[in-house]
Design an enzyme around this catalytic site. Structure first.
Site, mmCIF file in Angstrom:
data_model
loop_
_atom_site.group_PDB
_atom_site.id
_atom_site.type_symbol
_atom_site.label_atom_id
_atom_site.label_comp_id
_atom_site.label_asym_id
_atom_site.label_seq_id
_atom_site.Cartn_x
_atom_site.Cartn_y
_atom_site.Cartn_z
ATOM 1 N N CYS A 116 36.312 35.443 35.532
ATOM 2 C CA CYS A 116 36.210 36.866 35.896
ATOM 3 C C CYS A 116 36.660 37.793 34.777
ATOM 4 O O CYS A 116 36.347 38.976 34.783
ATOM 5 C CB CYS A 116 37.010 37.132 37.166
ATOM 6 S SG CYS A 116 36.393 36.151 38.530
ATOM 7 N N HIS A 256 38.048 44.585 37.896
ATOM 8 C CA HIS A 256 37.266 43.452 38.381
ATOM 9 C C HIS A 256 37.198 43.512 39.912
ATOM 10 O O HIS A 256 38.191 43.794 40.570
ATOM 11 C CB HIS A 256 37.912 42.146 37.910
ATOM 12 C CG HIS A 256 37.321 40.934 38.556
ATOM 13 N ND1 HIS A 256 35.971 40.667 38.519
ATOM 14 C CD2 HIS A 256 37.896 39.932 39.279
ATOM 15 C CE1 HIS A 256 35.742 39.545 39.181
ATOM 16 N NE2 HIS A 256 36.885 39.085 39.656
ATOM 17 N N ASN A 286 31.806 39.699 44.542
ATOM 18 C CA ASN A 286 32.401 39.317 43.259
ATOM 19 C C ASN A 286 31.354 38.583 42.417
ATOM 20 O O ASN A 286 31.015 37.435 42.712
ATOM 21 C CB ASN A 286 33.618 38.419 43.533
ATOM 22 C CG ASN A 286 34.339 37.989 42.272
ATOM 23 O OD1 ASN A 286 33.840 38.180 41.170
ATOM 24 N ND2 ASN A 286 35.507 37.387 42.442
#
Ligand code: UT7
Length: 332
Positions: A116, A256, A286
């Site tokens: 990520c 994020h 995500n």
């Protein structure tokens, strides 16, 4: 000597058409819209359908849009870096495939694997090539086809992830804009909490590894949550502190998109009000390396030259970091 900064001079993005809603997930696993929304903030995510389409397909779409918007000839690109943990294949690099698909025939290209945090790692890396005076046009791509490594029978992970990719162009400037500072960290002792066990050199793919579901994301959610909340907020506060930035100096936090609760905690620690926090987790979930460039893509029209942005991420590895960016252009 005048300092050269790497300015973001354009943003491109791509999300697949297919929308996987919380309601559809309710028919697949034992979950419900209320749980997913209240625990994560996610309502729907995009899924790339179509045989033989991998991350490079989405990355190339994002880069093509970027080149069109910035009127850049693909042959002028010097370097293309792609952040991903879902490469089309172990090798060649997805960046090589994207460069080929967009006609960046004069570029060298490679992948960065930092889950990520991949996009911000790649952004900092690409910026160094510009700051050193080595290159003039560097493309940074962040994208993941998470649906290729998600077990749609595991309710703890399948509700979170989605597919998508974004890209930015970096060019040199002598103005005080662009990537102005960054701090990055990693800690491999976090691997047991978030990983994909098989398919690498330790456990190559076998019938047994497939039967044991070892080619899917494994995550101990609440453990990762605790590390993410602390580290994303700490590192963002650190980058602000060493640049003498207070909460009110930040035009946008670009976090994020893993969990709305992690984002809220980070913003609150930084003294940034909700209206200055970029958020699109509700519609994309995500997308791992895709989240930050997709935020810039969605919010580009609201950004003004001189805006202070803090990009922050935490992810598998563990990896984490924060980047201080002064936006380089007004909406066009
Ligand atoms: O992006 C890379 C880094 N990753 C992250 O930052 C993710 C960090 N972690 C998280 O975002 C959260 O931990 C999750 C969203 C993954 C999970 O939320 P949580 O509030 O930490 O839930 P939990 O894992 O503590 O589970 C709470 C309960 C459990 O039931 P019991 O044991 O309390 O009866 C789970 O079995 O919720 C249950 N549960 C679900 N219920 C309905 C877990 N998943 C689901 C689900 N639907 N999908």
């Amino acid at each position: 000597m005048t300092k050269i900064h790497a300015a973001i001079t354009g943003v491109g993005g791509y999300v697949p058409e297919y929308i996987l809603t919380n309601q559809e997930l309710e028919t697949m696993v034992d979950t419900n819209d209320e749980w997913i929304t209240s625990r994560t903030g996610i309502k729907e995510r995009r899924i790339l359908k179509g045989e033989g389409l991998g991350t490079s397909y989405m990355g190339a779409k994002a880069v093509s849009e970027l080149l069109e918007k910035t009127k850049t000839d693909p042959k002028d690109i010097d370097l293309l870096i792609c952040a991903t943990v879902t490469p089309d294949m172990p090798f060649p690099a997805t960046a090589n495939l994207i460069a080929d698909q967009v006609g960046a025939t004069n570029a060298f290209s490679y992948d960065i694997s930092a889950a990520c945090s991949g996009f911000i790692y790649a952004l900092t890396t690409g910026a160094k090539f510009i700051e050193s005076g080595s290159y003039k046009k560097v493309v940074i791509v962040g994208g993941d086809k998470m649906s290729s490594i998600i077990n749609y029978k595991d309710r703890t992970t399948c509700i979170i992830f989605g597919d998508g990719a974004g890209a930015v162009l970096l060019e040199p400037t002598t103005e005080n804009v662009g990537i102005l500072d960054s701090i990055h960290r990693s800690d491999g002792s976090g691997a047991p909490y978030l990983h994909m066990k098989a398919g690498g050199s330790r456990i190559p793919a076998t019938h047994q590894s497939v039967d044991a579901n070892q080619h899917y994301v494994y995550q101990e959610g609440s453990a990762v949550f605790k590390f993410a909340v602390t580290n994303m907020a700490d590192i963002s506060a650190k980058v602000m502190e060493r640049n003498n930035l207070k909460g009110e100096d930040i035009a946008w936090l670009v976090p994020h998109q893993a969990n709305k609760r992690i984002i809220d905690a980070t913003a609150s620690r930084m003294g940034i009000t909700d209206d200055r926090v970029m958020m699109n987790i509700e519609k994309y979930g995500n997308t791992t390396a895709g989240t930050i460039p997709l935020l810039l893509w969605d919010y580009e029209k609201q950004l003004k030259k001189g805006d202070n942005l803090i990009l922050a991420a935490f992810g598998g590895g563990f990896t984490w970091g924060a980047v201080y960016v002064k936006w380089a252009y007004n909406p066009f």
